[in-house]
Write a protein that holds these residues in place. Structure first.
Motif, PDB file in Angstrom:
ATOM      1  N   ILE A  57       0.849  -1.183   0.000  1.00 44.57           N
ATOM      2  CA  ILE A  57       0.000   0.000   0.000  1.00 44.57           C
ATOM      3  C   ILE A  57       0.890   1.240   0.000  1.00 44.57           C
ATOM      4  CG2 ILE A  57      -1.924  -1.138   1.174  1.00 44.57           C
ATOM      5  CD1 ILE A  57      -1.045   0.135   3.770  1.00 44.57           C
ATOM      6  N   TYR A  58       0.293   2.396  -0.283  1.00 46.06           N
ATOM      7  CA  TYR A  58       1.055   3.641  -0.262  1.00 46.06           C
ATOM      8  C   TYR A  58       0.594   4.469   0.933  1.00 46.06           C
ATOM      9  CZ  TYR A  58       2.745   8.302  -1.241  1.00 46.06           C
ATOM     10  OH  TYR A  58       3.358   9.519  -1.114  1.00 46.06           O
ATOM     11  N   VAL A  59       1.570   4.872   1.744  1.00 43.44           N
ATOM     12  CA  VAL A  59       1.245   5.639   2.947  1.00 43.44           C
ATOM     13  C   VAL A  59       2.121   6.877   2.994  1.00 43.44           C
ATOM     14  CG1 VAL A  59       1.079   5.578   5.466  1.00 43.44           C
ATOM     15  CG2 VAL A  59       0.748   3.479   4.159  1.00 43.44           C
ATOM     16  N   GLU A  60       1.527   8.020   3.257  1.00 44.50           N
ATOM     17  CA  GLU A  60       2.373   9.202   3.396  1.00 44.50           C
ATOM     18  C   GLU A  60       1.939  10.088   4.560  1.00 44.50           C
ATOM     19  OE1 GLU A  60       2.040  11.534  -0.352  1.00 44.50           O
ATOM     20  OE2 GLU A  60       0.816  12.980   0.772  1.00 44.50           O
ATOM     21  N   TRP A  61       2.955  10.746   5.126  1.00 47.14           N
ATOM     22  CA  TRP A  61       2.698  11.882   6.013  1.00 47.14           C
ATOM     23  C   TRP A  61       2.670  13.087   5.095  1.00 47.14           C
ATOM     24  CZ3 TRP A  61       0.625  11.055  10.317  1.00 47.14           C
ATOM     25  CH2 TRP A  61       1.029  10.026  11.187  1.00 47.14           C
ATOM     26  N   SER A  62       1.504  13.618   4.874  1.00 49.56           N
ATOM     27  CA  SER A  62       1.393  14.750   3.963  1.00 49.56           C
ATOM     28  C   SER A  62       1.847  16.011   4.678  1.00 49.56           C
ATOM     29  CB  SER A  62      -0.052  14.905   3.504  1.00 49.56           C
ATOM     30  OG  SER A  62      -0.510  13.681   2.960  1.00 49.56           O
ATOM     31  N   VAL A  63       1.994  17.075   3.885  1.00 55.56           N
ATOM     32  CA  VAL A  63       2.490  18.329   4.431  1.00 55.56           C
ATOM     33  C   VAL A  63       1.482  18.930   5.419  1.00 55.56           C
ATOM     34  CG1 VAL A  63       2.875  20.718   3.747  1.00 55.56           C
ATOM     35  CG2 VAL A  63       4.126  18.879   2.636  1.00 55.56           C
ATOM     36  N   ASN A  64       0.205  18.786   5.112  1.00 52.80           N
ATOM     37  CA  ASN A  64      -0.816  19.192   6.082  1.00 52.80           C
ATOM     38  C   ASN A  64      -2.088  18.379   5.820  1.00 52.80           C
ATOM     39  OD1 ASN A  64      -2.374  20.506   4.056  1.00 52.80           O
ATOM     40  ND2 ASN A  64      -1.184  22.380   4.312  1.00 52.80           N
ATOM     41  N   GLU A  65      -3.111  18.635   6.609  1.00 56.83           N
ATOM     42  CA  GLU A  65      -4.303  17.796   6.567  1.00 56.83           C
ATOM     43  C   GLU A  65      -5.083  17.967   5.272  1.00 56.83           C
ATOM     44  OE1 GLU A  65      -3.338  19.705   9.045  1.00 56.83           O
ATOM     45  OE2 GLU A  65      -3.293  18.521  10.899  1.00 56.83           O
ATOM     46  N   LYS A  66      -5.071  19.163   4.734  1.00 55.91           N
ATOM     47  CA  LYS A  66      -5.808  19.372   3.483  1.00 55.91           C
ATOM     48  C   LYS A  66      -5.155  18.547   2.384  1.00 55.91           C
ATOM     49  CE  LYS A  66      -7.317  23.054   0.310  1.00 55.91           C
ATOM     50  NZ  LYS A  66      -6.275  23.215  -0.705  1.00 55.91           N
ATOM     51  N   ASN A 511      10.746   9.123   3.982  1.00 62.10           N
ATOM     52  CA  ASN A 511       9.300   9.327   4.115  1.00 62.10           C
ATOM     53  C   ASN A 511       8.710   8.337   5.116  1.00 62.10           C
ATOM     54  OD1 ASN A 511       9.078   6.892   2.836  1.00 62.10           O
ATOM     55  ND2 ASN A 511       8.185   7.676   0.950  1.00 62.10           N
ATOM     56  N   ALA A 512       7.390   8.340   5.234  1.00 63.71           N
ATOM     57  CA  ALA A 512       6.727   7.510   6.240  1.00 63.71           C
ATOM     58  C   ALA A 512       7.082   6.042   6.089  1.00 63.71           C
ATOM     59  CB  ALA A 512       5.210   7.703   6.149  1.00 63.71           C
ATOM     60  N   MET A 513       7.283   5.609   4.857  1.00 64.59           N
ATOM     61  CA  MET A 513       7.497   4.176   4.607  1.00 64.59           C
ATOM     62  C   MET A 513       8.984   3.796   4.637  1.00 64.59           C
ATOM     63  SD  MET A 513       4.674   3.614   1.599  1.00 64.59           S
ATOM     64  CE  MET A 513       5.459   4.777   0.498  1.00 64.59           C
ATOM     65  N   GLY A 514       9.822   4.803   4.930  1.00 65.81           N
ATOM     66  CA  GLY A 514      11.244   4.517   5.023  1.00 65.81           C
ATOM     67  C   GLY A 514      11.989   4.661   3.702  1.00 65.81           C
ATOM     68  N   ASP A 515      11.324   5.136   2.667  1.00 67.13           N
ATOM     69  CA  ASP A 515      11.993   5.320   1.379  1.00 67.13           C
ATOM     70  C   ASP A 515      12.865   6.559   1.403  1.00 67.13           C
ATOM     71  OD1 ASP A 515      10.593   3.211   0.254  1.00 67.13           O
ATOM     72  OD2 ASP A 515       8.885   4.508  -0.242  1.00 67.13           O
ATOM     73  N   ASN A 516      13.866   6.550   0.538  1.00 67.48           N
ATOM     74  CA  ASN A 516      14.666   7.738   0.342  1.00 67.48           C
ATOM     75  C   ASN A 516      13.928   8.720  -0.543  1.00 67.48           C
ATOM     76  OD1 ASN A 516      17.235   8.883   0.977  1.00 67.48           O
ATOM     77  ND2 ASN A 516      17.970   6.764   0.844  1.00 67.48           N
TER      78      ASN A 516
END
Lengths: 645, 206, 370
Positions: A57-66, A511-516
């Motif tokens: 799956i793809y998971v990210e911590w986005s820059v903000n909630e919007k 990133n959240a998933m540990g990728d560079n």
């Protein structure tokens, strides 16, 4: 492999509410999850990020909630199941998009999980996300325990697809951050293909363009969806009743308050007298179900946290069906039976019930209670919130405070949200004078910086964390630069979203998933705006202070000071001490003129302890992290540091 | 070792301490051990801002049959495990009752107000006396000192768990402990944790 | 001497804008610091007695006690204070010609005292741009780098406190009258510390009618010239009534009337023009830009002057009667005005429970104010 990916159906695990929600999303076959860190919501995205590779799956911590909601919505538009997660006030940030998304509808199942924080245990507000569901007219679900947190999440995706509408699933601190047994269902095995169909008939929900207009048509559609939701909710297994056929008192509740209410009834031994209607589908309320249960009792107590949302909605149905169910006596927030402010617990519900039914209840013998009177005060000194030992913020605010005092023009600092919010307390030398939303320190400073025209001659400062910088400070800086606002922003860059557990942000290479991933340089961003930028190590106290004074004296527009020092809780820092600290008791001036305990009285790092008997400062080697800063605070040179081996 | 019977259902445990002492970790380990025995366990926790030097509490509800509220009602604790001695008193004031048992560490962590000289920190003897006056029994253990001897102060919370197991109120066996920590810790840390657990159990039995 | 703590200092001096920023409370502790001419208290200190209060020349100054200590008699209120003799003076042939102002007498005395080991450190005032910067100097040749006059108040005594912390035992200090008053208080060990040593070996006091507040001077001068290009500021002796600001070869003149607007209120309470508690006082000599007035007050001052003259560091002569008369008139006027003002505001011999700026025999106050 994480327990979250346990394939065994029926397996039972102890899960935090947030983990249960994550598991529910996995069982539903979620493909994309995005959020912005915020207590008590962060572990949902964290848990999913931890299994992202294995679950594909793809998971990210986005820059903000919007952004998080937009990223998740794109996946839904491309027919994937998606989740977006935020704390209560994050919904405010996302709300502009939320309103339009509710109007346009969704395709792949999409669930918004806001985690509210009744009692503001980790917030500076008691925001309500439930009202957003009513305001933007989308269905709302509220799980009542850990099993439901998982089960309802899974179901929410199905419901979303059935209605072609975003579903809000609201959690609260005491569910998100509590743990309990959860029995697992199956994990899907199929693959999903993303495709965005947008060439069909313009109004076609599956192939047309995705927009909330024409408004009359789309708004009408939205109401059809809500109507359908009501019908589905009438039979939902998440709405349950337990109690006698003719209860003296009917409690209507949802969310964590279900557990409080059940416990209260059990402790008071009122299972035969009090009924409990627990609602999982709280907007729109299923009217038939409500009518049925309202008919059972004359007295109705509504138990919920924060605003009287459920209470108002139930009362509307009661008014509409009054001829059928009769006139009820309502108890809840509006009449003060349940407090309007703060979180609830079983004791509040016990109080409410005993008041209504006029029963006596003593949790423990009076004699015992008398013995504990005042104990919490005298036997256990209050623990105010403080920066951790070795925290860079303590050093940063020491310098900011001193620079302001030396400057002497009554300069002030606008703050916002992060660990550094605590700088409004003595631990940060009461430096912050305003604290509101993410990025608002910079926004307010942009405004204050234009008040010179009206005689404001105090230097204006703002602080923000590195994550907050990306979240919402950037537009404030652009605004300030463009409008020639005069202020100094101090970016407290501790290399992560420290308060919520050190999540990555765009300033980092991971990133959240540990990728560079490419990292964005805060200094370069500020320079590109034309700001004067300086970078310092906050542990270099004097240099930091001098730079700040210099920036404050520069009256030309926007200045940015980046204070870079990694958070003391980061894995890197925890690995070992930089310095071995020592205190020479012979030299320590203690309370004498020349020091008067500046380290323990003012600097107040918990690693330093005042020894009342010997009248010297001692080092607590268990707590000290070896940052070395206190050696520069000590006027006598009694505190020394040497490089740790 | 007790069977799988609970002295009360739900059986209410409060683990308390100061942010950073490993409260959350201790409550998780304990809960997982009990889940392995087939119990329903609910943990209610405070973290986030309250973790920064503040008092932290985990409420554990152990039941044969149900999920209980993550907050224990006032006056209803059965056992209080305190990683910091004055925290035991703070919790007793709200959740204590004549039958409650207390297992407490002796190592103080001074609040900022005490460090600053604004507040007084009671002597450990005073704390012991207070705790004993409002509990059925209170054990005080030098867990942090022992943990330092083992090489890492954070092991104090495992020593405290070991001590709790020594009460024999709950079916907390050593092998469950090994399994649970082996799931979350690297293999080379397991032995030292086992040692800490045993040490704590021994200290309580003394 | 009545001694209170930092909170009282804050309340009675700093918050009332009576602080001149002399530096007496700086470098003693972590709380008081000086920045660009202004003294700030960084954090609250709870002590009931502190050196900061005891040393401050703006609060609880017991003139009788000081006069008894240094001159063996009560404070009498004469325009020039106690002295042994008054001369004209200028640097002698042993002193390298440098950019010193007026007669170079101060530079000559300090170089001599350092060179001959009368002092092991000299506390002087250097400048960065137009900001006065205190320095501790130990090399006789370096004295001249600090030779030019400064007109804004300087926290010079912070360097004295630093020199004491650094354990110099024979310190020479060049100071303005307020600073000299503070040094006189410091040397009395007001907190009665057991390990106290008086390490001040020479006090050279300057004449001063007022100082300028740097915080107002800097923007004032910035409106006229580029502040970074200023090389020297001078106020030639009366009756010129101008301030000269040099930018290398270029020069502008500013009427002193405009400059006097920048003088902080606290200077109007100052009763001392000639640094009455020094060993030696030095000032301008009216009508003679190349010479100084020299007042010898103590035996140790006398000794150093004598030897400096013998060794060719200093040339002294008798002061013309007319100059002496005018000096006494000017100093007396300043004293009278300041006493009258302070008296009117209840700042002299205030009742026991109140803080007082000055304490001395009431009859002396009457004599001075007439």
């Amino acid at each position: 492999m994480s327990a979250l990916l346990d394939k065994k159906e029926g397996a039972e695990h102890l899960l935090m509410g947030n983990e249960a929600i994550a598991r529910g999303a996995l069982e539903a076959g979620v493909k994309v999850a995005a959020g912005y860190p915020g207590t008590p919501s962060s572990e949902i995205i964290e848990s999913l990020a931890g299994v992202a590779k294995d679950a594909n799956i793809y998971v990210e911590w986005s820059v903000n909630e919007k952004l998080a909601m937009e990223v998740a919505a794109a996946a839904s538009f491309a027919e994937l199941r998606s989740l977006c997660v935020m704390k209560q006030n994050g919904v405010n940030v996302a709300s502009d998009f939320l309103l339009h998304l509710a109007g346009s509808g969704t395709r792949g199942g999409m669930v918004l999980v806001p985690c509210d924080d009744p009692g503001a245990l980790s917030s500076i507000n008691e925001g309500e996300s439930r009202f957003f569901a009513r305001t933007v007219e989308i269905p709302l679900l509220e799980p009542g325990d850990f099993q439901e947190a998982k089960d309802m999440t899974k179901w929410a995706f199905e419901l979303s697809e059935e209605l072609k509408q975003l579903i809000m699933l609201r959690s609260v601190t005491r569910l998100s951050h509590a743990s309990g047994n959860v029995r697992f269902g199956t994990l899907p095995t199929g693959e999903a293909k993303a495709r965005f169909r947008c060439d069909g008939f313009i109004l076609d929900p599956d192939e047309g363009i995705v927009i909330s207009a024409p408004v009359d048509y789309k708004h009408g559609q939205q109401h059809e969806k809500l109507k359908r939701a009501k019908e589905i909710f009438e039979d939902s297994p998440f709405n349950t009743y337990e109690g006698p056929e003719k209860p003296e008192l009917l409690i209507i509740t949802s969310s964590a308050c279900t557990l409080y209410s059940r416990e209260a009834i059990s402790i008071l031994g009122l299972k035969e007298r009090v009924g409990l209607l627990k609602l999982g589908t709280t907007w729109p309320l299923p009217p038939k179900l409500l009518t049925r249960y309202l008919s059972l009792a004359e007295k109705i107590l509504i138990v919920e946290e924060v605003l009287p949302f459920l209470e108002e909605n139930v009362k509307v149905i009661a008014a509409e069906t009054a001829s059928e169910i009769g006139i009820k006596k309502f108890y809840g927030k509006n009449d003060g039976t349940i407090p309007m402010v703060g979180e609830l617990n079983p004791d509040y519900v016990i109080n409410a019930i005993t008041k209504i039914l006029e029963i006596e209840y003593l949790p423990r013998p009076e004699e015992y209670a008398a013995k504990t009177q005042g104990l919490a005060f005298f036997g256990a000194p209050q623990r105010e919130l403080i920066f951790c030992p070795g925290c860079p913020h303590r050093a940063s605010f020491w310098s900011i405070h001193n620079a302001l005092e030396l400057d002497g023009r009554k300069g002030f600092v606008c703050g916002d949200i992060g660990c550094y919010t605590m700088a409004l307390l003595p631990t940060g030398f009461t430096t912050l004078k305003t604290v509101h939303a993410m990025g608002s320190g910079s926004g307010l400073a942009s405004g204050f910086g234009k008040l010179g025209q009206f005689g404001l001659d105090q230097p204006v400062l703002a602080v923000c964390g590195d994550s907050t910088f990306f979240h919402t400070a950037i537009p404030a800086l652009i605004n300030a630069r463009h409008h020639k606002s005069d202020f100094t922003l101090v970016v407290l860059d501790n290399s992560g979203t420290a308060m919520t557990g050190f999540q990555p942000h765009p300033g980092l290479e991971v990133n959240a998933m540990g990728d560079n991933v490419p990292d964005l340089d805060i200094a370069e961003i500020c320079r590109s705006m034309g700001a004067r930028v300086e970078i310092r190590d906050p542990f270099e106290l004097e240099e930091t202070r001098a730079t700040l004074n210099n920036l404050m004296e520069d009256n030309e527009g926007l200045k940015v000071l980046i204070l870079r020092q990694i958070c003391g809780l980061s894995p890197e820092k925890k690995a070992g001490k930089k310095y071995e600290m020592a205190i020479n008791e012979e030299i320590c001036l203690g309370e004498n003129c020349g020091c008067n305990r500046v380290c323990t009285r003012i600097f107040r790092c918990p690693g330093l302890v005042w020894d009342k008997e010997k009248q010297v400062t001692r080092l607590d080697e268990v707590i000290c992290t070896g940052c070395g800063v206190c050696a520069d605070i000590c006027p006598a040179g009694a505190i020394t540091r040497k490089e740790a081996v | 070792m007790a069977g799988t019977q609970l002295p009360n259902d739900p059986y209410n445990i409060i683990i308390t301490g100061v942010g950073g002492q490993g409260n959350v970790m201790a409550s998780r380990v304990l809960a997982n051990m009990l889940v392995k025995k087939g119990f329903y366990v609910t943990i209610g926790e405070t973290f986030g801002a309250s973790q920064r030097g503040g008092s932290v509490m985990s409420h554990l509800r152990v039941s044969k049959k149900d999920t209980w509220s993550p907050q224990i009602p006032k006056g209803k604790a059965h056992v209080i495990v305190a990683l910091e001695p004055t925290e035991a008193i703070r919790v007793l004031a709200d959740y204590g009752n004549p039958d409650v048992k207390v297992v407490s560490n002796t190592r103080p962590i001074h609040p900022a107000g005490v460090i600053a000289g604004d507040l007084n920190y009671p002597a450990i003897e005073e704390t012991k006396k207070t705790a004993r006056g409002i509990s059925s029994h209170a054990w005080f253990i030098d867990a942090t000192d022992e943990a330092l001897r083992l090489g890492n102060p954070i092991l104090g919370n495992i020593i405290m768990l070991g001590a709790l197991s020594g009460l024999d109120d709950l079916p907390l066996d050593k092998e469950d402990f090994r399994e649970v920590i082996a799931e979350s810790l690297p293999q080379n840390k397991v032995d030292i944790n086992m040692e800490a657990f045993d040490l704590g159990r021994g200290l309580l039995k003394e | 001497m009545k001694i209170f703590g930092p909170n009282e200092l804050l309340e009675a001096v700093i918050n009332k804008n009576l602080c001149i920023g002399c530096g007496a409370c700086i470098h003693l502790c972590p709380y008081f610091r000086s920045y660009k001419g202004k003294t700030a208290m960084l954090f609250p200190c709870t002590l009931e007695e502190g050196r900061c209060f005891a040393y401050c020349p703006k609060i609880e100054v017991d003139l009788d006690e000081l006069s008894q200590q240094y001159f063996g008699r009560s404070y009498e209120g004469g325009p020039l204070g106690n002295y042994l003799s008054i001369h004209t003076a200028q640097a002698g042939p042993k002193v390298k010609k440098a950019s010193f102002q007026a007669g170079g007498t101060v530079s000559a005395l300090m170089s001599f005292a350092l060179a001959k080991g009368y002092i092991d450190a000299a506390v002087l005032t250097d400048k960065e741009g137009i900001l006065p910067v205190p320095r501790v100097i130990t090399d006789a040749d370096e004295v001249l780098t600090c030779s030019s006059s400064k007109y804004s108040a300087s926290p010079t005594l912070s360097a004295l406190n630093q020199a004491m912390t650094d354990e110099y035992t024979k310190i020479g200090v060049v100071a303005t009258p307020c600073q000299v008053l503070s040094v006189a208080q410091m040397r009395m060990n007001p907190l009665e510390k057991e390990d106290f040593v008086d390490s001040v070996a020479l006090v050279v006091g300057l004449f001063c009618t007022w100082a300028i507040d740097f915080r107002t001077f800097a923007p004032f001068i910035s409106e006229r010239v580029d502040i970074t290009t200023i090389t020297k500021v001078d106020i030639p002796p009366p009756p010129s009534e101008i301030m000269e600001v040099y930018m290398g070869e270029e020069k502008i003149e500013i009427p002193l009337n405009e400059i006097r607007e920048l003088v902080p209120e606290t200077c109007s309470y100052c009763i001392d023009m000639t640094s009455e508690f020094s060993d030696i006082s030095v000032g301008v000599l009216e009508g003679r830009p190349d010479m100084n007035t020299l007042i010898i007050r103590t035996d140790r001052g006398q000794k150093i002057v004598n030897e400096a003259v013998q060794e060719g560091y200093l040339v002294i002569e008798d002061i013309p009667e007319e100059n002496l008369e005018h000096l006494m008139w000017a100093a007396g006027n300043k004293k009278k005005r300041a006493f009258a003002k302070a008296k009117e505001e209840g700042m002299i011999n205030a009742e026991e429970d109140k803080k007082s700026y000055l304490r001395l025999q009431p009859k002396t106050v009457k004599e001075i104010t007439g």
